[in-house]
Design a protein around this motif. Structure first.
Motif, PDB file in Angstrom:
ATOM      1  N   GLU A 136      29.070 -25.608  -1.432  1.00  0.00           N
ATOM      2  CA  GLU A 136      28.006 -26.592  -1.258  1.00  0.00           C
ATOM      3  C   GLU A 136      27.769 -26.938   0.204  1.00  0.00           C
ATOM      4  N   ASP A 137      28.756 -26.649   1.071  1.00  0.00           N
ATOM      5  CA  ASP A 137      28.592 -26.967   2.485  1.00  0.00           C
ATOM      6  C   ASP A 137      27.996 -25.796   3.272  1.00  0.00           C
ATOM      7  N   HIS A 138      27.601 -24.726   2.582  1.00  0.00           N
ATOM      8  CA  HIS A 138      26.912 -23.614   3.225  1.00  0.00           C
ATOM      9  C   HIS A 138      25.415 -23.711   2.991  1.00  0.00           C
ATOM     10  N   THR A 139      24.647 -23.489   4.037  1.00  0.00           N
ATOM     11  CA  THR A 139      23.195 -23.370   3.918  1.00  0.00           C
ATOM     12  C   THR A 139      22.837 -21.899   4.091  1.00  0.00           C
ATOM     13  N   VAL A 140      22.135 -21.338   3.117  1.00  0.00           N
ATOM     14  CA  VAL A 140      21.789 -19.919   3.152  1.00  0.00           C
ATOM     15  C   VAL A 140      20.276 -19.778   3.271  1.00  0.00           C
ATOM     16  N   VAL A 141      19.839 -19.043   4.293  1.00  0.00           N
ATOM     17  CA  VAL A 141      18.418 -18.793   4.532  1.00  0.00           C
ATOM     18  C   VAL A 141      18.158 -17.306   4.310  1.00  0.00           C
ATOM     19  N   LEU A 142      17.374 -16.970   3.293  1.00  0.00           N
ATOM     20  CA  LEU A 142      17.032 -15.584   2.998  1.00  0.00           C
ATOM     21  C   LEU A 142      15.654 -15.275   3.575  1.00  0.00           C
ATOM     22  N   ILE A 143      15.633 -14.311   4.497  1.00  0.00           N
ATOM     23  CA  ILE A 143      14.379 -13.898   5.122  1.00  0.00           C
ATOM     24  C   ILE A 143      13.618 -12.976   4.171  1.00  0.00           C
ATOM     25  N   GLY A 144      12.314 -13.158   4.042  1.00  0.00           N
ATOM     26  CA  GLY A 144      11.505 -12.310   3.174  1.00  0.00           C
ATOM     27  C   GLY A 144      11.111 -11.010   3.831  1.00  0.00           C
ATOM     28  N   GLY A 145      10.420 -10.153   3.075  1.00  0.00           N
ATOM     29  CA  GLY A 145       9.949  -8.894   3.623  1.00  0.00           C
ATOM     30  C   GLY A 145       9.907  -7.806   2.581  1.00  0.00           C
ATOM     31  N   GLU A 146       9.704  -6.563   3.024  1.00  0.00           N
ATOM     32  CA  GLU A 146       9.655  -5.404   2.142  1.00  0.00           C
ATOM     33  C   GLU A 146      11.054  -4.840   1.973  1.00  0.00           C
ATOM     34  N   ARG A 147      11.363  -4.384   0.763  1.00  0.00           N
ATOM     35  CA  ARG A 147      12.719  -3.949   0.430  1.00  0.00           C
ATOM     36  C   ARG A 147      12.943  -2.474   0.766  1.00  0.00           C
ATOM     37  N   THR A 148      14.118  -2.171   1.367  1.00  0.00           N
ATOM     38  CA  THR A 148      14.492  -0.796   1.702  1.00  0.00           C
ATOM     39  C   THR A 148      15.537  -0.286   0.708  1.00  0.00           C
ATOM     40  N   PRO A 149      15.885   1.025   0.753  1.00  0.00           N
ATOM     41  CA  PRO A 149      16.944   1.546  -0.129  1.00  0.00           C
ATOM     42  C   PRO A 149      18.294   0.855   0.055  1.00  0.00           C
ATOM     43  N   SER A 150      18.544   0.288   1.231  1.00  0.00           N
ATOM     44  CA  SER A 150      19.810  -0.425   1.465  1.00  0.00           C
ATOM     45  C   SER A 150      19.720  -1.898   1.091  1.00  0.00           C
ATOM     46  N   ASP A 151      18.632  -2.277   0.394  1.00  0.00           N
ATOM     47  CA  ASP A 151      18.408  -3.658  -0.051  1.00  0.00           C
ATOM     48  C   ASP A 151      18.242  -4.626   1.108  1.00  0.00           C
ATOM     49  N   ALA A 152      17.692  -4.111   2.207  1.00  0.00           N
ATOM     50  CA  ALA A 152      17.298  -4.971   3.320  1.00  0.00           C
ATOM     51  C   ALA A 152      15.850  -5.401   3.131  1.00  0.00           C
ATOM     52  N   LEU A 153      15.538  -6.596   3.596  1.00  0.00           N
ATOM     53  CA  LEU A 153      14.167  -7.078   3.614  1.00  0.00           C
ATOM     54  C   LEU A 153      13.671  -6.961   5.043  1.00  0.00           C
ATOM     55  N   VAL A 154      12.616  -6.172   5.241  1.00  0.00           N
ATOM     56  CA  VAL A 154      12.189  -5.804   6.586  1.00  0.00           C
ATOM     57  C   VAL A 154      10.678  -5.932   6.720  1.00  0.00           C
ATOM     58  N   GLY A 155      10.199  -5.654   7.926  1.00  0.00           N
ATOM     59  CA  GLY A 155       8.763  -5.632   8.148  1.00  0.00           C
ATOM     60  C   GLY A 155       8.261  -6.857   8.877  1.00  0.00           C
ATOM     61  N   PRO A 156       6.932  -7.008   8.980  1.00  0.00           N
ATOM     62  CA  PRO A 156       6.342  -8.080   9.797  1.00  0.00           C
ATOM     63  C   PRO A 156       6.684  -9.483   9.315  1.00  0.00           C
ATOM     64  N   VAL A 157       6.826  -9.667   8.010  1.00  0.00           N
ATOM     65  CA  VAL A 157       7.191 -10.998   7.496  1.00  0.00           C
ATOM     66  C   VAL A 157       8.585 -11.380   7.995  1.00  0.00           C
ATOM     67  N   ALA A 158       9.523 -10.439   7.885  1.00  0.00           N
ATOM     68  CA  ALA A 158      10.894 -10.694   8.337  1.00  0.00           C
ATOM     69  C   ALA A 158      10.940 -10.922   9.844  1.00  0.00           C
ATOM     70  N   VAL A 159      10.277 -10.064  10.597  1.00  0.00           N
ATOM     71  CA  VAL A 159      10.287 -10.176  12.055  1.00  0.00           C
ATOM     72  C   VAL A 159       9.662 -11.492  12.501  1.00  0.00           C
ATOM     73  N   GLY A 160       8.547 -11.879  11.883  1.00  0.00           N
ATOM     74  CA  GLY A 160       7.888 -13.132  12.237  1.00  0.00           C
ATOM     75  C   GLY A 160       8.782 -14.338  12.021  1.00  0.00           C
ATOM     76  N   ALA A 161       9.535 -14.353  10.915  1.00  0.00           N
ATOM     77  CA  ALA A 161      10.445 -15.468  10.643  1.00  0.00           C
ATOM     78  C   ALA A 161      11.592 -15.502  11.645  1.00  0.00           C
ATOM     79  N   LEU A 162      12.127 -14.349  11.966  1.00  0.00           N
ATOM     80  CA  LEU A 162      13.286 -14.294  12.856  1.00  0.00           C
ATOM     81  C   LEU A 162      12.949 -14.708  14.280  1.00  0.00           C
ATOM     82  N   ARG A 163      11.725 -14.508  14.705  1.00  0.00           N
ATOM     83  CA  ARG A 163      11.325 -14.884  16.061  1.00  0.00           C
ATOM     84  C   ARG A 163      11.402 -16.387  16.284  1.00  0.00           C
ATOM     85  N   ARG A 164      11.467 -17.142  15.211  1.00  0.00           N
ATOM     86  CA  ARG A 164      11.513 -18.605  15.319  1.00  0.00           C
ATOM     87  C   ARG A 164      12.914 -19.162  15.057  1.00  0.00           C
TER      88      ARG A 164
END
Length: 255
Positions: A136-164
């Motif tokens: 309960e003391d962990h905060t988890v932020v999942l970045i959105g995006g397009e899914r890859t074979p390695s189950d990563a979420l990538v692309g412009p949505v992910a990059v845009g969120a990470l820049r902030r």
């Protein structure tokens, strides 16, 4: 045993386990180190295996991207040791980014023992581990995006969120490590997203087992000197250790 028989045995082992080490084959087959290296060179010349420092892995091109399940069964003991060593870098109350991958998946489990973390990830698998861990003391932020074979979420949505976003640590898995090419991935969109992860972090640690050394993916995420720490295992050979120690700030060999 004839050379062809040895090479067929080596190829079968590579296909079954994903890789072999020269030292293990020397002991198993009762031949010299040079003989095994010639066998591996012959197989590599036919495109059947990829030569790496200390052995051989399954043949792959710079654009191959195995799925999560295929990678999860490889080098499990090394990944667990690396995960524990990487988690030891993180202090309670820190903010941490985790990239996608089977090694960072293991790191996520290790982070469950550290209180008051804020964890940013673009990995569905990592987010699942953290959610199921139930802290309960962990905060988890999942970045959105397009899914890859390695189950990563990538692309412009992910990059845009990470820049902030700004985090204390990035613990990043990679497809390959090489003295010239640096840390690489076969997926162009994942490379771009991982570069955004690197830019968001005050300190960067790459987590990768020794089989990743000498492997070069299609796109470079960062050069060796652009990360602070590399956490790998004691199977890494001397030449690779020297290259990493001469480039990054710190090399951690997990046992």
């Amino acid at each position: 045993m004839l050379a062809r028989q040895r090479q067929e045995l080596i190829l079968d082992e590579v296909r079954t386990t994903g890789g072999v080490r020269v030292s293990e084959l020397v002991e198993r087959l009762g031949v010299s180190d040079m003989t095994i290296r010639r066998d591996i060179e012959a197989l590599a010349g036919r495109g059947l295996v990829t030569r790496v420092h200390g052995g051989a892995t399954a043949a792959r091109s710079s654009v191959d991207e195995p799925g999560f399940a295929a990678k999860a069964v490889l080098h499990t003991a090394a990944k667990q040791a690396i995960a524990a060593a990487a988690a030891a870098l993180v202090e309670p109350g820190a903010s941490v980014a985790l990239s996608a991958g089977t090694t960072t998946h293991a790191v996520a489990s290790a982070l469950l023992g550290i209180p008051r973390l804020t964890i940013v990830t673009n990995s569905l698998r990592v987010a699942e581990v953290l959610h199921d861990g139930g802290r309960e003391d962990h905060t988890v932020v999942l970045i959105g995006g397009e899914r890859t074979p390695s189950d990563a979420l990538v692309g412009p949505v992910a990059v845009g969120a990470l820049r902030r976003l700004h985090v204390d640590w990035l613990l990043m898995g990679v497809h390959g490590m090489d003295a010239e090419a640096g840390f690489t991935t076969p997926n162009l969109a994942e490379a771009e997203t991982n570069r955004a992860l690197v830019a968001s972090a005050r300190r960067v640690a790459v987590v990768a087992d020794n089989s990743k050394w000498g492997v070069v993916g299609l796109s470079t995420i960062a050069m060796l000197g652009e990360v602070d720490v590399v956490v790998t295992d004691t199977g890494l050979d001397v030449e690779a250790r020297n290259a990493l120690e001469g480039s990054c700030e710190r090399l951690v060999l997990a046992a």
